[in-house]
Design an enzyme around this catalytic site. Structure first.
Site, short mmCIF file in Angstrom:
data_model
loop_
_atom_site.label_atom_id
_atom_site.label_comp_id
_atom_site.label_asym_id
_atom_site.label_seq_id
_atom_site.Cartn_x
_atom_site.Cartn_y
_atom_site.Cartn_z
N ARG A 547 -20.49 23.37 1.34
CA ARG A 547 -21.61 24.32 1.29
C ARG A 547 -22.97 23.64 1.18
O ARG A 547 -23.90 24.00 1.87
CB ARG A 547 -21.42 25.30 0.14
CG ARG A 547 -20.45 26.41 0.47
CD ARG A 547 -20.34 27.39 -0.66
NE ARG A 547 -19.81 26.76 -1.88
CZ ARG A 547 -18.52 26.64 -2.13
NH1 ARG A 547 -17.63 27.11 -1.26
NH2 ARG A 547 -18.10 26.05 -3.22
N GLU A 647 -6.83 2.68 3.89
CA GLU A 647 -5.78 2.22 2.97
C GLU A 647 -5.28 3.35 2.07
O GLU A 647 -4.08 3.47 1.81
CB GLU A 647 -6.33 1.07 2.11
CG GLU A 647 -5.39 0.51 1.08
CD GLU A 647 -4.17 -0.17 1.71
OE1 GLU A 647 -3.15 0.52 1.85
OE2 GLU A 647 -4.25 -1.36 2.06
N GLU A 708 0.37 20.08 -6.37
CA GLU A 708 -0.73 20.82 -5.75
C GLU A 708 -0.75 22.20 -6.42
O GLU A 708 0.24 22.59 -7.05
CB GLU A 708 -0.45 21.00 -4.24
CG GLU A 708 -0.47 19.71 -3.43
CD GLU A 708 -1.85 19.09 -3.34
OE1 GLU A 708 -2.84 19.84 -3.21
OE2 GLU A 708 -1.95 17.86 -3.45
N ASP A 719 3.54 16.44 3.45
CA ASP A 719 2.64 15.36 3.07
C ASP A 719 3.34 14.00 3.22
O ASP A 719 2.77 13.04 3.73
CB ASP A 719 2.21 15.60 1.61
CG ASP A 719 1.15 14.61 1.21
OD1 ASP A 719 0.05 14.66 1.80
OD2 ASP A 719 1.41 13.78 0.32
N LYS A 723 2.59 10.67 5.82
CA LYS A 723 2.54 9.24 5.46
C LYS A 723 3.51 8.44 6.32
O LYS A 723 3.22 7.32 6.75
CB LYS A 723 2.85 9.06 3.98
CG LYS A 723 1.72 9.64 3.12
CD LYS A 723 2.06 9.68 1.65
CE LYS A 723 0.92 10.33 0.89
NZ LYS A 723 1.25 10.67 -0.48
#
Ligand code: ADP
Ligand code: ASP
Ligand code: MG
Length: 863
Positions: A547, A647, A708, A719, A723
């Site tokens: 915002r 990384e 989460e 997720d 990776k």
């Protein structure tokens, strides 16, 4: 390119001889007993400052001193304005003259009393009456001759010298006021300059001193007489020159020029906030700086003092603790420890309001006398040529003159070369308006290769077009002509290239949430050490959320960035944000750090890298997004010198990507990468023991803040799959996210539960399945672990629940640690294992921070 810069040192021989003679003939006490001071207009700008000046004079313990003083600040401008008004027949000159009277009167009333005051006011009123009469005459004639003007404008110095003398006397030091029109004799030259007549001035000085006691002299700057005793001036800003002439006539120990800045800066401090004070300058360097626009010193000041090796010191009246800048022979330019000063370029200066004239044509090649004809025509109109450059093909001669004079110059050239133009021997006489000169000055440039390459490189990076170039044979300066609107940007770009740390990086931080905010705090805590110890200067030029954004031109104060963002934040606009971070051309490198998890932000990386902006991110979206885009991004990264580091996309701050890259680059062959990549799932399975149910452990993980907001985001395995895809692609596999089979731990019917609460409430109903799997595993001495696998041999990736023997490193994990095992040709029997906390704001931000430092070292920071 061949070039000609006007070097005053080439033509001072005859003036030198006269100076010698003047100095020898006189019988004045001369030499080291004398110190000369010059106080500029701002130093005597009001009564309080005049007191400060008097105090400095009184405290100077030199046996003899001569103080040259300018008019009070703005007074010379006011005086020129009087003439302008009178000759334009503008009646308001009378009111303007009143203002001049009032300024001096009120200052005198503040400073003096009794006879001192009435004597000064008598003189002032008398002068003003005379001026009134003169201005009236100018008004009637509608014209002022040069000597009329010079007479009028010189009054500022007369009054300030009188005032200062009275104040010094009042402070208890006997002194005499010298009207330098009685002493300094100068001859006018054609180019709006004057040449001192040292012999005659010496004689008159001798006479003056025989008639006045002269331990302390307060002398007027700026004014002098012609050999015919007509009042004249040394031209604008000429008081510095007055002081230098006096210094030479007395063979003084030192000339101190007092002004309103700490000394000579590496660039005009009003234009370059990063400019630094130069402790020492050679005479040549100071001359070049002032010739090319550093108005802290009048360029002609150097010539008289250089002859006797008299040092000039520039000092700040408002900051007596600053030692100032010493201008002296180059032999004195060594640092205390004997080392030469570092940067080959000492300073930069600019001159605005110039026009470039380009005389072009094949008919010029090999024709003797062309240059002479060109400059003959220029001389005839009295224009001042500031710089010349000629291409070696002799096809063009190009030179810079003040904008005000270019019309006349062009007309003179057109008429002089009419025939050549008509015959086509000259193709054109082109005028390029609105130009500026930027000069880089430094004695060491002469012996240092690569200076001009660095200079032009900095200009190119700042996207600045160079219109003409000249480098004097002395190599003390390189001069470039640029468009006027580019000049400040050019100045900042080259200044920062030579003066800022080589690894100054402008940073833009996107997403100041948990990770971004922590990163900013880490930067805040470490910035000073990095700058001091490693010469790495990290400047956050912008912070943007979804915002609001906070922008800065010089760097955001990270100790208050949250408050600043609240108070000064503006509506977020990614394009403007990037423009601000990258468009700031005084910093050579830019990096954008994306701390969001947003694919829209990630979709800009390619464009940023293409524009030379480095990108660092913990955001997985770009590297796990569509394969085609990923490949495009990596190809661009390989082809350019722009860096892209990520990384922290896998295992937060753990060295996983860099370990993998290190193995690959050194020729190892990856067989398999297997790991527990999710801190949440690591925690869940490490604690899914004994009597605890799966849903209980999930609940506990959520309570402890390991998940989460919606634990299904962790349990779904997406997720981890991202990776896996990042590592798979890094290992050379061309896979899409959809190619990775993912075993989701979210029971099928709960995938669509409308709320987190509902999901958690219903989860216990599905405990059975996992409880069974765990029992089976335990029965064979194994544990369950949720892992991601990159199988390079079979060219596939998976995310699934696997069983491991109790002795296996994966089985011995605790807390929410990550563990990654690389099986490679070299590490075949015992895999290479990286283990440690792989989630959390501190370690993730730390991973991003170390990427930033990696960037700095790639850009040349010391290790
Ligand atoms: P004075 O009235 O004391 O003679 P000037 O205005 O002539 O003072 O000169 C001082 C000013 O020169 C400073 O205030 C500064 O703004 C300007 N300046 C321009 N370039 C430089 C530079 N390289 N170093 C220091 N000052 C500079
Ligand atoms: N007062 C003169 C000027 O303003 C001379 C000087 O201050 O150097 O030009
Ligand atoms: Mg000045």
């Amino acid at each position: 390119m061949d070039s000609l810069n006007f070097n005053p040192f080439a033509s001072v021989a005859s003036a030198d001889a006269l100076l010698d003679e003047a100095v020898e003939k006189a019988h004045l006490p001369k030499g080291d007993a004398w110190s000369i001071h010059k106080f500029g207009g701002t130093c005597v700008g009001n009564s309080e400052r005049i007191l400060t000046v008097a105090n400095i004079i009184v405290k100077d313990v030199s046996e003899r001193k001569l103080v040259v003083v300018s008019a009070m600040s703005k007074v010379t401008d006011m005086m020129y304005d009087l003439i302008y008004k009178a000759q334009s027949r503008d009646d308001s000159y009378i009111i303007a003259l009143d203002a001049v009277l009032e300024k001096h009167k009120s200052t005198a009333v503040d400073l003096l009393e009794g006879d001192d005051l009435s004597n000064f006011l008598d003189r002032l009123h008398q002068d003003i009456n005379n001026l009134k009469a003169m201005l009236r005459a100018i008004y009637i004639a509608g014209h002022a001759t040069e000597s009329f003007s010079d007479f009028v404008v010189g009054h500022g110095e007369l009054w300030s010298a009188e005032l200062l003398s009275a104040v010094v006397r009042k402070s208890g030091l006997e002194c005499n006021c010298m009207d330098t029109r009685d002493v300094l004799v100068v001859n006018p030259t054609t180019s709006n300059q004057v040449d001192p007549d040292y012999l005659e001035s010496g004689r008159r000085l001798e006479k003056w001193c025989s008639q006045n006691s002269c331990d302390t002299i307060i002398a007027t700057g700026f004014i002098a007489s012609t050999p015919q005793n007509i009042p004249t001036t040394l031209k604008r800003d000429g008081s510095d020159f007055s002081a230098a002439i006096m210094g030479a006539l007395f063979m003084a120990r030192q000339v101190t020029i007092w002004t309103d800045v700490d000394g000579v800066y590496s660039a005009d401090p009003r234009k370059v906030s990063e400019a630094v004070i130069l402790k020492k300058l050679s005479y040549q360097e100071a001359w070049e700086m002032s010739y090319f626009g550093a108005n802290v010193l009048h360029p002609r000041t150097i010539i008289p003092v250089m002859k006797y090796g008299i040092p000039i010191v520039i000092r700040n009246i408002f900051n007596l603790s600053a030692p100032g800048t010493m201008i002296c022979q180059p032999a004195g330019l060594e640092n205390e420890d004997g080392e030469q000063v570092e940067s080959p370029v000492k300073g930069f200066a600019t001159i605005d309001n110039l026009a470039l004239v380009n005389v072009e044509g094949t008919g010029m090649a090999g024709v003797p006398g062309t240059a002479s004809a060109i400059f003959g025509a220029v001389k005839d109109v009295g224009a001042n040529v500031i710089m010349i450059s000629q291409a070696s093909s002799e096809h063009s001669v190009c030179f810079a003159v003040p904008e005000m004079e270019v019309k006349a110059v062009a007309a003179a050239l057109e008429s002089r070369f009419r025939q050549a133009l008509d015959a086509g021997r000259l193709s054109q006489i082109a005028v390029i308006h609105n130009c500026s000169i930027l000069a880089a000055v430094g004695q060491k440039m002469a012996s240092t290769p690569g200076v001009s390459a660095t200079l032009f490189n900095a200009l190119a990076k700042a996207n600045i077009n160079v219109r003409a170039i000249a480098q004097g044979c002395s190599e003390y300066n390189i001069t470039v002509v640029v468009k006027r609107e580019d000049c400040i940007r050019a100045l900042r770009a080259v200044h920062s290239r030579f003066y800022l740390s080589r690894t100054t990086i402008a940073m833009g931080i996107i997403g100041p949430g948990l990770i971004g905010g922590t990163l900013l705090d880490q930067l805040r805590d470490q910035a000073a050490i990095l700058k001091e110890k490693f010469n790495i200067d990290l400047r956050v030029m912008g912070i943007t959320g979804s915002r609001t954004m906070l922008l800065s031109d010089t760097g955001i104060d990270l100790s208050i960035w949250r408050d600043l963002k609240k108070e000064k934040g503006e509506k977020a606009d990614l394009q403007r944000f990037v423009q601000n971070v990258h468009g700031n051309h005084f910093i050579p490198n830019t990096v954008i750090v994306d701390c969001t998890a947003d694919s829209y932000v990630a979709s800009h990386y390619h464009d940023w890298l293409r524009r030379g902006i480095h990108v660092i991110t913990p955001n997985k979206k770009a590297n796990s997004g569509p394969l085609e885009q990923y490949l495009k991004l990596r190809t661009l990264q390989r082809q350019s010198y722009t860096h892209y580091f990520y990384e922290a996309t896998v295992g937060a701050g753990l060295p996983i990507i860099s370990t993998l890259q290190g193995l690959l680059e050194t020729g190892d062959k990856i067989l398999q990468i297997e790991g527990i990549f999710s801190g949440t799932l690591s925690y869940i399975f490490n604690n899914f023991v004994e009597a605890r149910t799966f849903s209980e452990v999930v609940e506990a993980a959520k309570q402890a803040g390991y998940t989460e907001p919606d634990p299904r985001d962790d349990l779904s395995g997406t997720d981890v799959a991202r990776k896996v895809i990042i590592l798979a692609r890094e290992s050379g596999m061309k896979l899409e996210l959809s190619d990775i089979p993912v075993q989701s731990l979210v029971p099928e019917p709960l995938k669509d539960s409308s709320s987190v609460e509902e999901f958690l409430q219903q989860l216990p109903q599905y405990n059975q399945d996992l409880a069974k799997q765990r029992q089976e595993a335990e029965a064979s001495g194994e544990v369950l672990r949720y892992v991601g696998v990159v199988d390079v041999v079979k060219q596939k990736g998976t995310v699934e629940l696997r069983r491991y023997k109790k002795e296996h490193p994966f089985a011995q994990l605790s807390g929410s640690d990550n563990i990654i095992a690389f099986s490679t040709q070299r590490y075949e029997k015992q895999p290479l294992i990286v283990r440690g906390p792989g989630a959390g704001a501190e370690v993730t931000a730390g991973g991003v921070f170390s990427d930033i430092l990696r960037l700095a070292s790639y850009l040349g920071a010391p290790s």
